[in-house]
Design an enzyme around this catalytic site. Structure first.
Site, PDB file in Angstrom:
ATOM      1  N   LYS A  11       0.816  -1.221   0.000  1.00 21.11           N
ATOM      2  CA  LYS A  11       0.000   0.000   0.000  1.00 21.11           C
ATOM      3  C   LYS A  11       0.846   1.267   0.000  1.00 21.11           C
ATOM      4  O   LYS A  11       0.477   2.266  -0.617  1.00 21.11           O
ATOM      5  CB  LYS A  11      -0.940   0.005   1.213  1.00 21.11           C
ATOM      6  CG  LYS A  11      -2.069  -0.999   1.116  1.00 21.11           C
ATOM      7  CD  LYS A  11      -2.969  -0.892   2.327  1.00 21.11           C
ATOM      8  CE  LYS A  11      -4.240  -1.687   2.131  1.00 21.11           C
ATOM      9  NZ  LYS A  11      -5.230  -1.448   3.160  1.00 21.11           N
ATOM     10  N   ASP A  55     -10.178   3.189   1.825  1.00 20.59           N
ATOM     11  CA  ASP A  55     -10.412   2.710   3.204  1.00 20.59           C
ATOM     12  C   ASP A  55     -11.063   3.791   4.072  1.00 20.59           C
ATOM     13  O   ASP A  55     -12.033   3.528   4.783  1.00 20.59           O
ATOM     14  CB  ASP A  55      -9.087   2.273   3.852  1.00 20.59           C
ATOM     15  CG  ASP A  55      -8.644   0.910   3.357  1.00 20.59           C
ATOM     16  OD1 ASP A  55      -9.502   0.147   2.891  1.00 20.59           O
ATOM     17  OD2 ASP A  55      -7.435   0.619   3.432  1.00 20.59           O
TER      18      ASP A  55
END
Ligand code: NAP
Length: 464
Positions: A255, A291
Site C-alpha cells: 500500500k 479505506d
C-alpha cells in the site's frame, strides 16, 4: 436450495428461546388454573405468557449474557415495583387525575434515572411499565402489591429457566462445511482484467467480493488474485500495463510502496500516504485510497456524523491511520490509543488540532472511553487466527450510554470486544460495513460508474 420466499435463519438463539418458552408453558399452566380472585389473581398472574416474556428477554447466546439481561430485568421490576407501590401511599389523593398523571410521570422518570445511575439501561422499560400498571389500573388495595410481586417471581423463574436452557444447549450449531464459493464470471474476448496484489494474498476475500459484484451488475470484467513479492511493485506495474489490466487493489505490504511509483494520486491517498486501489487508463496509473471514505460511509450507515464527534481509536497501524486521518479531516476529535505510544504520537502529529495520542493501559483506555461517542477497534486483537486478545474489558464500563463500538474485524463476525459491548447494552458494528464500502468504491473507480452500496451489501451477505 432456493425457496420462492425468503426464510428466516434459525440459529441457536431461536432454538433456545423456543425450548424456554415451551418449558415456561409446561411449568406455569397449572398456576394459571389456580387463579384466585381474593389474592388479586397472583397465581393466575404468574401465567405462561409473562414467564415466556421473561424467558425470551433472558435467553441470549451465552450464559453471562443471559444472566446480565435477566438481572437487568429483575432490577427494572424491583425499582418499578417499589416506586409504584410506594406511590400508593398517597392514597385517595391519587383519585384526582391532575395529581395522578404528573405523579406517574415523575415516578417513571425516577425509575429511569435510578436504572441509568446504576448503568442498567435495559432495566428502564420494566421500571416504567410496573408503576404504570400498578397506578393506572387501580388506586389502592392489596391486589397491586401482588401484581408487583408476581412480576418479580416470574422474572426469577424465567431467568432460571433461561440459564438452565443456555447451560444445557450449546451456543452455536456446528459450523456447516463451507462450500467452495461460486465465482463464475462470463468471459468474452472483450473482458477486462482486474486483480488484488499482495504478499501473501491467497487468503484475500477481494476476488469473491469483486466477482460477486461484477456478476450482479452484469459488468464485462474478471477479478483475479496475483501474488507480487515485496519490493517488486515497479515490475508489477509494467507487467499490468503490458497485460492490459484495467486496475488492481493492493494489500499488505504494497500500500505504501506503490505511492512514489504512480502517475497521479487522489486526495485521500496523499492524505493517508497509502493506496489500496490503482486504475490504469491509457498507460497512466491513478492511485486511490478507499479505506478512509469506506469507513465514513460505514459510520454514516450507523447514523454517525463525524463533525464535532468525540471518537476513540484503538491502534495506530495502517487501518487506524486511514480511519483517524479521515475522521480528523471530517472534523471529529479523535483520541488514539496504541500499545507502542510513539506510533500513536507519530500518527497524531499529522493533525495535532484533531488528534490526541494515549497509551494502551487499562487506565488509558478507560480515560479515552469516557465521554467518547464512538469507539473503533483498529488493532488486530480478537481477529480469527491470531492469539491476541484484550487483557480486560473494564474500560467499556466508562463508555457513555449512547456510545457506538465498531470493530474493524469481520472474522469472526462478533469479536469478544463486541460481545462484551453488547452485554453492557451499547450498539455495535463489525468490519463488514468497511469491507463492503471500500470494495464498492474501488469498483466505482475501476468502472467509472455509480454503484448502489445497499444492493451490493445484500448480494454480498449471501456469499460472505
Ligand atoms: P497493522 O498495521 O499491523 O496494525 C496492527 C495494530 O494492532 C497496531 O496498532 C498494533 O499495535 C496493534 N496490536 C497488535 N497486537 C496487539 C496487542 N497484543 N496489544 C495491543 N495492540 C496490538 O494492521 P492493520 O492493517 O491496521 O489492521 C488492523 C485490523 O483491522 C486487522 O484486524 C484487520 O483485519 C482490520 N482491518 C479490517 C478492514 C475491513 O475492511 N474491515 C480493513 C483493514 C483492516 P503496535 O503498533 O503497538 O504494534
Amino acid at each position: 436450495m432456493r425457496y420462492p420466499v425468503p426464510l428466516p435463519r434459525i440459529g441457536m438463539r431461536v432454538v433456545k428461546t423456543a425450548v424456554s418458552v415451551m418449558l415456561s408453558y409446561a411449568l406455569f399452566v397449572p398456576f394459571g388454573l389456580l387463579y384466585r380472585e381474593e389474592l388479586g389473581g397472583v397465581l393466575g398472574q404468574l401465567g405462561p405468557l409473562y414467564a415466556c416474556i421473561a424467558c425470551i428477554i433472558c435467553t441470549q447466546s451465552t450464559l453471562g449474557q443471559t444472566f446480565q439481561q435477566g438481572i437487568s430485568r429483575l432490577i427494572g421490576v424491583v425499582v418499578g415495583g417499589a416506586l409504584g407501590t410506594a406511590t400508593l401511599l398517597l392514597g385517595p389523593a391519587l383519585d384526582n387525575p391532575w395529581v395522578k398523571v404528573p405523579v406517574l410521570g415523575a415516578v417513571c422518570v425516577a425509575g429511569v434515572w435510578l436504572c441509568l445511575l446504576i448503568k442498567r439501561p435495559t432495566a428502564c422499560g420494566m421500571a416504567c411499565i410496573l408503576p404504570c400498571v400498578i397506578l393506572i389500573t387501580g388506586v389502592t388495595g392489596v391486589t397491586r402489591y401482588y401484581y408487583a410481586a408476581a412480576r418479580i417471581i416470574e422474572t426469577i423463574v424465567g431467568l432460571l429457566i433461561a440459564l438452565g436452557v443456555n447451560a444445557a444447549l450449546p451456543d452455536h450449531r456446528p459450523e456447516p462445511k463451507r462450500e467452495v464459493k461460486d465465482m463464475q464470471v462470463e468471459l468474452k474476448n472483450t473482458t477486462r482484467k482486474l486483480c488484488v496484489i499482495g504478499d501473501p494474498v491467497g487468503h484475500s476475500k477481494s476476488p469473491l467480493i469483486q466477482n460477486t459484484m461484477i456478476r450482479a451488475l452484469g459488468l464485462d470484467y474478471i477479478y483475479l488474485c496475483q501474488s507480487v513479492p515485496r519490493g517488486q511493485c515497479r515490475e508489477w506495474l509494467e507487467c499490468a500495463k503490458f497485460a492490459g489490466y484495467a486496475g488492481f487493489n493492493a494489500t499488505m505490504p504494497h500500500k505504501e510502496e506503490l505511492i512514489p511509483l504512480l502517475d497521479e494520486l487522489d486526495e485521500d491517498a496523499r492524505l493517508i500516504g497509502a493506496v489500496n486501489t490503482v486504475c490504469i487508463r491509457d498507460g497512466r496509473t491513478y492511485g486511490y485510497n478507499t479505506d478512509g471514505a469506506g469507513f465514513l460511509r460505514a459510520l454514516a450507515d450507523e447514523g454517525v456524523e463525524p463533525a464535532g464527534t468525540a471518537v476513540t481509536v484503538l491502534g495506530a497501524g495502517g487501518a487506524a491511520k486511514a480511519v483517524c486521518l479521515k475522521l480528523a479531516r471530517a472534523g471529529a476529535r479523535v483520541t488514539v490509543c496504541n500499545r507502542s505510544r510513539e506510533k500513536a504520537e507519530a500518527l497524531c502529529a499529522h493533525d495535532p488540532e484533531h488528534l490526541t495520542a494515549m497509551g494502551f493501559t487499562p487506565e488509558d483506555l478507560a480515560a479515552a472511553a469516557q465521554g467518547c461517542r464512538v469507539l473503533v477497534n483498529c488493532t488486530s486483537l480478537g481477529m480469527e487466527g491470531t492469539a491476541g486478545q484484550f487483557a480486560d474489558f473494564s474500560f467499556l464500563d466508562a463508555l457513555p450510554r449512547e456510545a457506538l463500538v465498531v470493530d474493524l474485524i469481520y472474522a469472526p463476525a462478533q469479536t469478544e470486544l463486541l460481545r462484551q459491548t453488547d452485554l453492557r447494552g451499547h450498539r455495535t458494528a463489525n468490519g463488514m460495513g468497511l469491507l463492503v464500502h471500500q470494495a464498492v468504491l474501488a469498483l466505482e473507480h475501476f468502472t467509472q460508474t455509480r454503484i448502489d452500496p445497499e444492493e451490493m451489501k445484500e448480494r454480498l451477505s449471501e456469499v460472505l
